[in-house]
Design an enzyme around this catalytic site. Sequence first.
Site, short mmCIF file in Angstrom:
data_model
loop_
_atom_site.label_atom_id
_atom_site.label_comp_id
_atom_site.label_asym_id
_atom_site.label_seq_id
_atom_site.Cartn_x
_atom_site.Cartn_y
_atom_site.Cartn_z
N SER A 128 1.00 -1.33 -0.24
CA SER A 128 -0.17 -0.23 0.09
C SER A 128 0.88 1.35 0.05
O SER A 128 0.38 2.37 -0.10
CB SER A 128 -0.86 0.04 1.24
OG SER A 128 -0.14 -0.24 2.38
N ASN B 11 -1.67 -2.48 13.48
CA ASN B 11 -3.30 -2.18 13.59
C ASN B 11 -3.52 -0.89 14.17
O ASN B 11 -4.52 -0.22 13.83
CB ASN B 11 -3.99 -3.50 14.23
CG ASN B 11 -3.84 -4.71 13.12
OD1 ASN B 11 -3.07 -4.67 12.04
ND2 ASN B 11 -4.13 -5.79 13.59
N THR C 120 -39.78 27.40 -8.78
CA THR C 120 -40.19 25.88 -8.38
C THR C 120 -40.42 25.32 -9.64
O THR C 120 -40.82 25.83 -10.33
CB THR C 120 -41.46 26.00 -7.36
OG1 THR C 120 -42.67 26.29 -8.22
CG2 THR C 120 -41.26 26.66 -6.24
N HIS C 121 -39.98 23.84 -9.76
CA HIS C 121 -40.08 23.22 -11.13
C HIS C 121 -39.42 23.83 -11.90
O HIS C 121 -39.83 23.72 -13.16
CB HIS C 121 -41.59 23.10 -11.24
CG HIS C 121 -42.49 22.59 -10.21
ND1 HIS C 121 -42.55 21.14 -9.83
CD2 HIS C 121 -43.13 23.12 -9.35
CE1 HIS C 121 -43.61 21.06 -8.81
NE2 HIS C 121 -43.84 22.18 -8.52
N SER D 151 -14.04 26.74 -26.60
CA SER D 151 -14.25 25.48 -27.27
C SER D 151 -12.83 25.29 -28.67
O SER D 151 -12.61 26.21 -29.01
CB SER D 151 -15.44 25.42 -28.35
OG SER D 151 -15.39 24.65 -29.43
N LYS E 188 -17.38 30.11 -27.89
CA LYS E 188 -17.98 29.53 -26.98
C LYS E 188 -17.19 30.01 -25.65
O LYS E 188 -16.12 30.30 -25.67
CB LYS E 188 -17.71 28.20 -26.97
CG LYS E 188 -18.71 27.33 -27.73
CD LYS E 188 -20.06 27.09 -27.08
CE LYS E 188 -19.95 25.70 -26.54
NZ LYS E 188 -20.96 25.38 -26.10
N ASN F 289 -17.38 28.42 -21.75
CA ASN F 289 -17.94 27.06 -21.19
C ASN F 289 -17.68 27.31 -19.72
O ASN F 289 -16.42 27.59 -19.21
CB ASN F 289 -17.56 25.81 -21.59
CG ASN F 289 -18.10 25.79 -23.14
OD1 ASN F 289 -18.97 26.23 -23.48
ND2 ASN F 289 -17.11 25.00 -23.85
N GLU G 210 -19.21 22.55 -14.20
CA GLU G 210 -19.44 21.41 -14.67
C GLU G 210 -18.44 20.12 -14.17
O GLU G 210 -19.12 19.14 -13.67
CB GLU G 210 -19.39 21.27 -16.28
CG GLU G 210 -20.32 22.08 -16.97
CD GLU G 210 -20.11 22.15 -18.25
OE1 GLU G 210 -19.84 21.17 -19.06
OE2 GLU G 210 -20.20 23.20 -19.12
N TYR H 34 -9.17 -6.46 13.09
CA TYR H 34 -8.82 -5.94 11.81
C TYR H 34 -8.77 -6.90 10.93
O TYR H 34 -8.74 -8.18 10.95
CB TYR H 34 -7.16 -5.57 12.10
CG TYR H 34 -6.61 -5.10 10.88
CD1 TYR H 34 -6.48 -3.60 10.39
CD2 TYR H 34 -5.61 -5.90 9.84
CE1 TYR H 34 -6.13 -3.18 9.06
CE2 TYR H 34 -5.23 -5.56 8.70
CZ TYR H 34 -5.18 -4.24 8.22
OH TYR H 34 -4.85 -3.99 6.86
N GLN I 299 -7.51 -1.87 4.26
CA GLN I 299 -6.44 -1.06 3.62
C GLN I 299 -6.97 -0.24 2.68
O GLN I 299 -6.42 0.62 2.14
CB GLN I 299 -5.42 -2.06 3.28
CG GLN I 299 -4.34 -1.45 2.38
CD GLN I 299 -2.78 -2.40 2.20
OE1 GLN I 299 -2.15 -2.66 3.12
NE2 GLN I 299 -2.70 -2.96 0.95
N LYS J 149 -7.97 3.53 2.28
CA LYS J 149 -7.14 4.89 2.09
C LYS J 149 -7.26 5.41 0.78
O LYS J 149 -7.63 6.53 0.59
CB LYS J 149 -5.69 4.27 2.21
CG LYS J 149 -5.42 4.47 3.55
CD LYS J 149 -3.94 3.74 3.84
CE LYS J 149 -4.28 2.94 5.21
NZ LYS J 149 -5.25 1.80 5.14
N1 ARG Z 1 -1.30 -1.35 5.33
C1 ARG Z 1 -2.20 -1.90 6.28
C2 ARG Z 1 -3.38 -1.02 5.93
O1 ARG Z 1 -3.32 0.08 5.49
C3 ARG Z 1 -1.58 -1.58 7.49
C4 ARG Z 1 -1.81 -2.50 8.64
C5 ARG Z 1 -1.62 -3.70 8.36
N2 ARG Z 1 -1.92 -4.51 9.54
C6 ARG Z 1 -1.62 -5.99 9.24
N3 ARG Z 1 -2.16 -6.66 10.45
N4 ARG Z 1 -1.25 -6.59 8.29
O2 ARG Z 1 -4.21 -1.36 6.71
#
Ligand code: ARG
Length: 457
Positions: free
Chosen positions: A23, A110, A155-156, A277, A283, A285, A290, A317, A322, A325
């Site tokens: 990650s 964790n 309205t509408h 454009s 144009k 825009n 948007e 956990y 993960q 994120k």
């Molecule tokens: N990269 C993991 C996450 O974002 C960190 C926690 C990992 N914990 C584990 N027991 N493998 O959740």
Amino acid sequence: MNKLWAGRTSGVTDSVADDFNSSIRFDCRLYREDIAGSMAHAAMLGEKGIITDAEADALIDGLQSILNDLDDGTLAFDWKAEDVHMFVEQVLTERLGEVGKKLHTARSRNDQVALDMRLHLRYESDTIANQVKDLIAAIVCVAERNKTAIMPGYTHLQRAQPILFSHHILAYAMMLLRDLGRLEDGRKRIDVSPIGACALAGTTYDTDRQFEARMLGFAAVAQNSIDAVSDRDFCVELLAALSLLMMHLSRLSEELILWTSWEFRFVTLSDAFTTGSSIMPQKKNSDMAELVRGKTGRVYGDLMALLTMLKGLPLAYDKDMQEDKEAVFDAVDTVKMCLSVFAPMLRGMTVHADVMHKAAQTGFINATDLADYLVRKGLPFRSAYKISGKLVSECIQSGCVLETLPLETYRQYSTLIEDDVYAAIDLQHCVESRISEGGTSPTSVDRQIAYIKEQIK
Ligand code: ARG
């Protein structure tokens, strides 16, 4: 690659599995929080005599040097690392040797990752709250600059009643105040320290969770270690608040897109916040608006991804988490970007009071006022409503408006109508007389502006 967790297994993993598992590509953005958390942890371990003071100092210095080197770019992330936590610990151990291996005493990734996310989102939530305040200030500025402009209220999407443009735009400031309230409220639940919960059950060491929480500026300490490492409801709450915020921005965007069209021409956006454009030379825009409208779906998607990821997870956990994120970071980035473009776009907008006023003169938006006039002359509202409707129909047939309909014609429908009807249906008068609390009268608009300013002070 040599795994810090090699032990039960050889730690020899397939490179495809490594890539899949890693990650660091996205959690590298948590390095400051991760290091701050580790420093607090090392300090606590030293304070409690779990490691020596000298060891604690060495860890803190080592962490500080990693922070400095990442900040100024002399240390690059190792994209082969499993995550930001492993990366920092690996570098620390390379730099300090044996003592580096002591940092992870009485800790788990964790509680570490839960801590990093809370620290990060506490900061991001505050950043976004400040941007929302700035946007509210921009709306107030637009309202004040165009306080007396009259426009048709809809309205509408059909012309309904005359309103002040300032009243209309301030409706969005009120929505954003609630968004601000939701951010501030959610922040209270972000601001709880999970560190010390360890893997899930707490620890056998005599730790001091309050000490760590104090060092990291948390208002409270999570009371259940399993809860501390396994819930991400604070992320969901933030994304829910951001989704509502985006929904509000999207509705305002939609109005700006309509209003900048030739069909409306109520406002003009500055050149700096519009695009042309590649083929049509004429144009201009409203791309920013948007895109805000378009990106709203993206933030909703992030919220859905998070909710769905969590819904079937057994405590505590699970690696699924993960996946929180990218959804959270994407929503935060998207909202910050939208807010950073929205406030200056509004501040640079020109409001065409004349065009709005002209639009307000057609569509019979004073028909309710005509009915109210008849009520004041003694008719029950339903009867007055009917006569007013018939008079509108008469105007449509004879191609005029209520303001130009002759008094004789009026009196064919009701002899209660006198010469003072014209003053009663005058648009300015219609707006000024909507004096009910929160209505469109200038006094009410002034009161709203004062209220909003007080709220964002
Ligand atoms: N990269 C993991 C996450 O974002 C960190 C926690 C990992 N914990 C584990 N027991 N493998 O959740």
